[in-house]
Design an enzyme around this catalytic site. Structure first.
Site, mmCIF file in Angstrom:
data_model
loop_
_atom_site.group_PDB
_atom_site.id
_atom_site.type_symbol
_atom_site.label_atom_id
_atom_site.label_comp_id
_atom_site.label_asym_id
_atom_site.label_seq_id
_atom_site.Cartn_x
_atom_site.Cartn_y
_atom_site.Cartn_z
ATOM 1 C CG HIS A 104 1.571 9.195 -0.030
ATOM 2 N ND1 HIS A 104 1.555 7.964 0.582
ATOM 3 C CD2 HIS A 104 2.881 9.455 -0.308
ATOM 4 C CE1 HIS A 104 2.784 7.484 0.671
ATOM 5 N NE2 HIS A 104 3.615 8.370 0.139
ATOM 6 C CG ASP A 105 -1.771 6.765 1.655
ATOM 7 O OD1 ASP A 105 -2.940 6.430 1.397
ATOM 8 O OD2 ASP A 105 -0.846 6.686 0.821
ATOM 9 N N GLY B 51 4.712 10.879 3.844
ATOM 10 C CA GLY B 51 3.585 9.987 3.669
ATOM 11 C C GLY B 51 3.308 9.113 4.875
#
Length: 255
Positions: A118-119, A136
């Protein structure tokens, strides 16, 4: 070009001239650009925004929710550019409230069973090797190559034109233009072959080598000062200085 054995939510937007094979699952709130090829048994999930000319191979899961216990269902996205190849069983997660989106650039190759957390932000023309795992909020800059089974710690940063040897763990940031490897991970040399293939002159490669010789001669602070005092400020040298001074939050790998 859309097989009737696939499920496509009525709210999904599919571009022109796309091929969607049997048993593909596409959720609502998905946008797929033109000339994409989505192969059998792959899933394109809510929040995915995909550009043109992408290929998604069998079993890939694109836009899955973050593997982060802080995620509580917020509205986030996975933004994918053009001309990417996403091979079998790759997983690309969307963002969290931290940044709101995971971003994939153009012309990247994600090999079988690799993962982008994520991100994270992946640049352009990168190769992520078989079973490599990016945690992440990692940044991978343009033309970086991760060989097979590389593990990248969360919040890490990998610079431009880097080559990471297979089976390594990246717990510190990797500055641009280098080969990194061994255990624990260290600077090994400049990525000479990769730089020559991409048109860097011998003089430019020589300057990069000299910059890293100075950077790793003593302390990083002293090395940065010597580079600024003694070397021509070419774009490549400026990129090294900017990375070490401004873009690296975890600190760079040692020698």
């Amino acid at each position: 070009m859309i097989n009737q054995l696939s499920y496509i939510h009525p709210g999904a937007k599919i571009g022109e001239n796309c091929t969607i094979e049997p048993f593909v699952y596409i959720e609502d709130n998905v946008v797929i650009g033109d000339n994409c090829h989505i192969m059998a048994h792959s899933s394109i999930l809510s929040g995915t925004r995909m550009g043109n000319n992408n290929r998604v191979f069998h079993g890939a899961v694109v836009g899955g929710i973050p593997q982060d216990l802080k995620f509580v269902g917020e509205d986030t996205t996975l933004e994918i550019g053009d001309n990417n190849t996403i091979r079998e069983n790759v997983t690309l997660n969307r963002g969290t409230a931290s940044k709101g989106k995971t971003v994939i650039g153009n012309n990247n190759l994600f090999m079988e069973n690799s993962h982008i957390g994520h991100d994270s932000v992946i640049g352009n023309n990168c190769i992520i090797g078989n079973s490599s795992k990016i945690a992440g909020e990692v940044e991978v800059d343009d033309f970086a190559i991760l060989s097979a089974c590389v593990l990248v710690h969360q919040f890490g940063h990998i610079g431009k034109h880097v080559m990471v040897q297979g089976g390594c763990k990246a717990t510190m940031d990797i500055p641009p233009y280098v080969i990194a490897g061994r255990e624990p991970m260290h600077y090994c040399s400049e990525n000479i072959v990769g730089l020559r293939r991409r048109g860097f002159s011998n003089e430019t490669i020589k300057n990069i080598h000299q910059a890293y010789r100075l950077l790793y001669e003593g302390t990083v602070t002293a090395g940065l000062a010597k580079i600024k005092e003694t070397m021509p400020m070419t774009p490549e040298i400026q990129e090294i200085l900017d990375f070490v001074e401004n873009k690296s939050e975890r600190g760079i790998i040692g020698k």
